[in-house]
Design a protein around this motif. Sequence first.
Motif, PDB file in Angstrom:
ATOM      1  N   LEU A 217       0.842  -1.190   0.000  1.00 30.53           N
ATOM      2  CA  LEU A 217       0.000   0.000   0.000  1.00 30.53           C
ATOM      3  C   LEU A 217       0.878   1.240   0.000  1.00 30.53           C
ATOM      4  N   GLY A 218       0.801   2.000  -1.065  1.00 33.94           N
ATOM      5  CA  GLY A 218       1.556   3.251  -1.180  1.00 33.94           C
ATOM      6  C   GLY A 218       0.608   4.407  -1.398  1.00 33.94           C
ATOM      7  N   ARG A 219       0.889   5.226  -2.429  1.00 29.44           N
ATOM      8  CA  ARG A 219       0.005   6.361  -2.726  1.00 29.44           C
ATOM      9  C   ARG A 219      -0.090   6.517  -4.238  1.00 29.44           C
ATOM     10  N   GLN A 220      -1.314   6.482  -4.740  1.00 30.49           N
ATOM     11  CA  GLN A 220      -1.520   6.666  -6.177  1.00 30.49           C
ATOM     12  C   GLN A 220      -1.312   8.127  -6.526  1.00 30.49           C
ATOM     13  N   MET A 228      10.287  12.174  -7.874  1.00 29.73           N
ATOM     14  CA  MET A 228      10.769  10.898  -7.351  1.00 29.73           C
ATOM     15  C   MET A 228      10.830  10.845  -5.817  1.00 29.73           C
ATOM     16  N   PRO A 229      11.312  11.901  -5.121  1.00 29.23           N
ATOM     17  CA  PRO A 229      11.383  11.806  -3.652  1.00 29.23           C
ATOM     18  C   PRO A 229      10.016  11.756  -2.971  1.00 29.23           C
ATOM     19  N   GLU A 230       8.950  12.090  -3.712  1.00 31.48           N
ATOM     20  CA  GLU A 230       7.615  12.126  -3.128  1.00 31.48           C
ATOM     21  C   GLU A 230       6.811  10.860  -3.413  1.00 31.48           C
ATOM     22  N   ARG A 231       7.397   9.918  -4.110  1.00 33.61           N
ATOM     23  CA  ARG A 231       6.624   8.765  -4.564  1.00 33.61           C
ATOM     24  C   ARG A 231       6.553   7.660  -3.505  1.00 33.61           C
ATOM     25  N   PRO A 279       1.195   3.401  -9.309  1.00 37.29           N
ATOM     26  CA  PRO A 279       0.292   2.511  -8.555  1.00 37.29           C
ATOM     27  C   PRO A 279       0.354   2.788  -7.052  1.00 37.29           C
ATOM     28  N   GLY A 280      -0.821   2.951  -6.458  1.00 29.82           N
ATOM     29  CA  GLY A 280      -0.882   3.141  -5.011  1.00 29.82           C
ATOM     30  C   GLY A 280      -1.101   1.850  -4.258  1.00 29.82           C
ATOM     31  N   HIS A 321      12.406   3.879  -1.724  1.00 31.04           N
ATOM     32  CA  HIS A 321      13.485   4.823  -1.418  1.00 31.04           C
ATOM     33  C   HIS A 321      12.960   6.238  -1.242  1.00 31.04           C
ATOM     34  N   ALA A 322      11.664   6.439  -1.392  1.00 30.69           N
ATOM     35  CA  ALA A 322      11.053   7.750  -1.191  1.00 30.69           C
ATOM     36  C   ALA A 322      10.086   7.645  -0.013  1.00 30.69           C
TER      37      ALA A 322
END
Length: 446
Positions: A217-220, A228-231, A279-280, A321-322
């Motif tokens: 589970l990440g963020r779409q 990139m650092p915000e992904r 993909p989130g 890595h973000a």
Amino acid sequence: GRLLQPTIRSTRSTIDTPRLIDTAHALHRPHTNTHLQALTPPDIAAREWVMARMADAGLARRRMDGIGTVYGEGGDPSAPSLLMGSHTDSQPEGGWLDGALGVVYALEAARVLHEAGAPGAWSVIDFQDEEGRYNTLTGSRVFARHLPPPLEEMADGRARAGLSAAPVLYWDSARPAGFSGYLEAHIEQGPRLEAANASLGVVTAVVGLRQMRVSFLGRQDHAGGCEMPERADAALAAMRYASGLDAALRRVCDAPEACDGAVWTFPDLTGFVSHSTIPGEANLTLQFRAPTEAPMEEIERLARSHCEADRSALGLPPLSHARPVRCTIVHERPPVRAAPMDDEMRSCVEAAARIAAPSAGVGAAGTLAMPSRAVHDASPVATRMPAAMLFVPSVGGVSHSFDEHTHDKDLALGARAFVGAAAGIVLQQCAATPPELGRVSTVIPA
């Protein structure tokens, strides 16, 4: 001792090889689309056809249970019965021999025993849904009371087949006199017999299987607008997880004996939304198998540890890595335990295999002792009664494909070994070729 001196009606009963192969062709044509998924109309039609062949083989007591498992009995109803069979359902794009061969061999053995007037009892079973449309090994695990029957999930198919009111078959209530053991034949579904130039395989154990769902589970977000650092890319985390776990398992299981030849795969990865979307959420399936339980415990331990939030404690890089991606892991289906085959029944199969293939030049007269790398109906049944399995070669090691094939010569040798083993078990004469049914023979195709 185990030797008996039975009186039988006839010694002239023979394995009819051309009919046996024609019977297998009638179920599935070679190199064509075999599509007999559980409880579909073609599957039920095939099972009704099997019931008719049971009648031809002298199985006087026959029925289809509430989920589609087909069962028939022959011989003395008051004696413990040798149960023989496999399954006729298939993968969505399956081969013509996977499972069906074991049912065809069982029918032929039942016919030979019936026509010879053998004492004792024998039964044939065609388990429903071995291939896992509803669950892994559905019919045999229900039969062994490892799973409750999935009646709600199967409701539509059961209704179409007229099975809604039919009782479900269980090992401990199917037959008052009980069962003496279970015998199953199958194509190898791998390359080892062919590579060893062996005609027949005697199975030592059937692998256990565990299937786990790993979720991320990440963020779409927008694939261009999000830097990139915000992904928190869930799909990328899933790929990192899979590659990291695979590398760790290869280190632990580098030597074949270290994990008893365990194998693992990641058969799917879901999470794609569009080419322009990060993909989130992503889901990964991990499936692994081994012929004993210890390596599966170790694989599951590593799988869970690679999913932990603090991977740094294991010397592993983060999944993201973000921004962080959360990982969870659960069993997707109930595990199938590894199943060693019964020593006494296995010895009987080995003796029959040596007699069937005396001229081959590898191992014990052309036989190879080996674990099964695929799960089979014998796995759950082996927890309830002694069980044994016989393999015939798969051409090129191919299975679950339209190209699945076994040469007629090997099909005939397998039939000879299977019927010989069945006769030895039923007559309780596994120490040597049964003195009467030992005359059973086949015409081996060139």
